[in-house]
Design an enzyme around this catalytic site. Structure first.
Site, short mmCIF file in Angstrom:
data_model
loop_
_atom_site.label_atom_id
_atom_site.label_comp_id
_atom_site.label_asym_id
_atom_site.label_seq_id
_atom_site.Cartn_x
_atom_site.Cartn_y
_atom_site.Cartn_z
N LYS A 9 -42.67 48.93 26.91
CA LYS A 9 -44.03 49.07 26.36
C LYS A 9 -44.33 50.54 26.06
O LYS A 9 -43.59 51.43 26.49
CB LYS A 9 -45.03 48.49 27.37
CG LYS A 9 -44.82 47.00 27.67
CD LYS A 9 -45.82 46.50 28.70
CE LYS A 9 -45.52 45.07 29.11
NZ LYS A 9 -46.49 44.56 30.12
N TYR A 49 -48.74 37.84 22.91
CA TYR A 49 -49.38 37.49 24.18
C TYR A 49 -50.33 36.30 24.04
O TYR A 49 -51.26 36.17 24.86
CB TYR A 49 -50.12 38.70 24.75
CG TYR A 49 -49.24 39.68 25.52
CD1 TYR A 49 -48.41 39.24 26.55
CD2 TYR A 49 -49.28 41.04 25.25
CE1 TYR A 49 -47.62 40.13 27.28
CE2 TYR A 49 -48.49 41.94 25.97
CZ TYR A 49 -47.67 41.47 26.98
OH TYR A 49 -46.90 42.36 27.71
N ARG A 85 -35.96 39.27 34.86
CA ARG A 85 -37.29 39.40 35.48
C ARG A 85 -37.18 39.90 36.91
O ARG A 85 -38.08 40.57 37.42
CB ARG A 85 -38.05 38.09 35.40
CG ARG A 85 -38.44 37.85 33.93
CD ARG A 85 -39.45 36.85 33.64
NE ARG A 85 -40.59 36.63 34.47
CZ ARG A 85 -41.84 36.91 34.12
NH1 ARG A 85 -42.09 37.55 32.98
NH2 ARG A 85 -42.84 36.59 34.90
N ARG A 102 -40.30 48.02 37.88
CA ARG A 102 -41.74 48.30 38.10
C ARG A 102 -41.97 48.88 39.50
O ARG A 102 -42.83 49.75 39.69
CB ARG A 102 -42.55 47.03 37.90
CG ARG A 102 -42.69 46.63 36.43
CD ARG A 102 -43.31 45.25 36.30
NE ARG A 102 -43.55 44.84 34.92
CZ ARG A 102 -43.73 43.58 34.55
NH1 ARG A 102 -43.69 42.60 35.45
NH2 ARG A 102 -43.94 43.28 33.29
N ASN A 112 -47.45 48.66 33.21
CA ASN A 112 -46.26 48.26 33.98
C ASN A 112 -44.95 48.37 33.19
O ASN A 112 -43.95 47.76 33.54
CB ASN A 112 -46.46 46.88 34.61
CG ASN A 112 -46.68 45.78 33.60
OD1 ASN A 112 -46.57 46.01 32.40
ND2 ASN A 112 -46.95 44.58 34.06
N HIS A 115 -41.70 44.51 29.47
CA HIS A 115 -41.94 43.07 29.34
C HIS A 115 -40.61 42.33 29.35
O HIS A 115 -39.63 42.81 28.80
CB HIS A 115 -42.65 42.77 28.01
CG HIS A 115 -42.57 41.32 27.62
ND1 HIS A 115 -43.43 40.38 28.12
CD2 HIS A 115 -41.70 40.65 26.84
CE1 HIS A 115 -43.08 39.18 27.65
NE2 HIS A 115 -42.04 39.32 26.86
N GLU A 126 -39.98 34.45 21.48
CA GLU A 126 -40.21 35.89 21.39
C GLU A 126 -39.10 36.57 20.59
O GLU A 126 -39.37 37.49 19.81
CB GLU A 126 -40.34 36.49 22.80
CG GLU A 126 -41.64 36.03 23.47
CD GLU A 126 -41.82 36.51 24.90
OE1 GLU A 126 -42.94 36.34 25.43
OE2 GLU A 126 -40.87 37.05 25.49
P1 ATP Z 1 -44.96 40.61 30.75
O1 ATP Z 1 -45.34 39.34 30.02
O2 ATP Z 1 -45.58 41.85 30.13
O3 ATP Z 1 -43.49 40.71 31.00
P2 ATP Z 1 -45.59 39.38 33.24
O4 ATP Z 1 -44.89 38.19 32.67
O5 ATP Z 1 -45.10 39.93 34.53
O6 ATP Z 1 -45.61 40.57 32.22
P3 ATP Z 1 -48.09 38.16 32.44
O7 ATP Z 1 -48.89 37.29 33.33
O8 ATP Z 1 -47.31 37.57 31.33
O9 ATP Z 1 -47.13 39.07 33.39
O10 ATP Z 1 -49.08 39.26 31.88
C1 ATP Z 1 -48.73 40.02 30.74
C2 ATP Z 1 -49.21 41.44 30.93
O11 ATP Z 1 -50.62 41.45 31.03
C3 ATP Z 1 -48.73 42.10 32.21
O12 ATP Z 1 -47.45 42.68 32.09
C4 ATP Z 1 -49.78 43.16 32.43
O13 ATP Z 1 -49.50 44.33 31.66
C5 ATP Z 1 -51.03 42.50 31.88
N1 ATP Z 1 -51.82 41.96 32.97
C6 ATP Z 1 -51.52 40.87 33.71
N2 ATP Z 1 -52.46 40.65 34.64
C7 ATP Z 1 -53.37 41.63 34.49
C8 ATP Z 1 -54.58 42.00 35.14
N3 ATP Z 1 -55.06 41.29 36.16
N4 ATP Z 1 -55.26 43.09 34.70
C9 ATP Z 1 -54.78 43.82 33.68
N5 ATP Z 1 -53.64 43.55 33.00
C10 ATP Z 1 -52.95 42.48 33.41
MG MG Z 2 -45.33 37.40 30.77
#
Ligand code: ATP
Ligand code: MG
Length: 137
Positions: A9, A49, A85, A102, A112, A115, A126
């Site tokens: 990111k 997203y 992951r 992370r 973080n 992705h 994706e």
């Molecule tokens: P990614 O999809 O980015 O790999 P992930 O699968 O671990 O991350 P998701 O639940 O898909 O988590 O959320 C996507 C992204 O949204 C997270 O990586 C984070 O940057 C953001 N995000 C998730 N939860 C929160 C939150 N509570 N507050 C702010 N941002 C959040």
């Molecule tokens: Mg995700």
């Protein structure tokens, strides 16, 4: 062979973590099959997203993803979706184990740095969203 979509990111790119992150996937034994630097539009980020569109942080998340260069990649290898992951660590860096990307390199959930696709269907979708078939080697 299994493939997954991984993106560094804008915060990860800006902080100079590209080599560190790629090296972790390479050393594990996964194979890089596509890579490009791209600044996604906000609309593109919203498509990426779309599953999170009802969450309160969706707008800020899409603003952030489109705020600068993202390093988009496809990695290939046995179990790469799930293990990728595992290398990344859990969503909230405060809860990510030390030794994960992370856990070692990030502090807050909104920054973080990386992705990774969360399952086989997401990975397929994706990869198709971010890459043309001809960009995969
Ligand atoms: P990614 O999809 O980015 O790999 P992930 O699968 O671990 O991350 P998701 O639940 O898909 O988590 O959320 C996507 C992204 O949204 C997270 O990586 C984070 O940057 C953001 N995000 C998730 N939860 C929160 C939150 N509570 N507050 C702010 N941002 C959040
Ligand atoms: Mg995700």
């Amino acid at each position: 062979l299994e493939r997954t979509f991984i993106a560094i990111k804008p915060d990860g790119v800006q902080r100079g973590l590209i080599a560190e992150i790629i090296s972790r996937f390479e050393r594990k034994g996964y194979k890089l099959v596509a890579i490009k630097l791209i600044v996604p539009s906000k609309e593109f980020a919203q498509t990426h997203y779309h599953d999170l569109k009802d969450r309160p942080f969706f707008n800020g998340l899409c603003d952030f993803l489109s705020s600068g260069p993202v390093l988009a990649m496809v990695w290939e290898g046995e179990g790469v979706i799930k293990y990728g992951r595992k290398l990344i660590g859990t969503t909230d860096p405060q809860k990510s184990e030390p030794g994960t990307i992370r856990g070692d390199l990030a502090v807050v959930v909104g920054r973080n740095i990386i992705h990774g696709s969360d399952g086989p269907e997401t990975a397929r979708n994706e990869i198709a969203l971010w890459f043309e078939p001809s960009e995969l080697v």
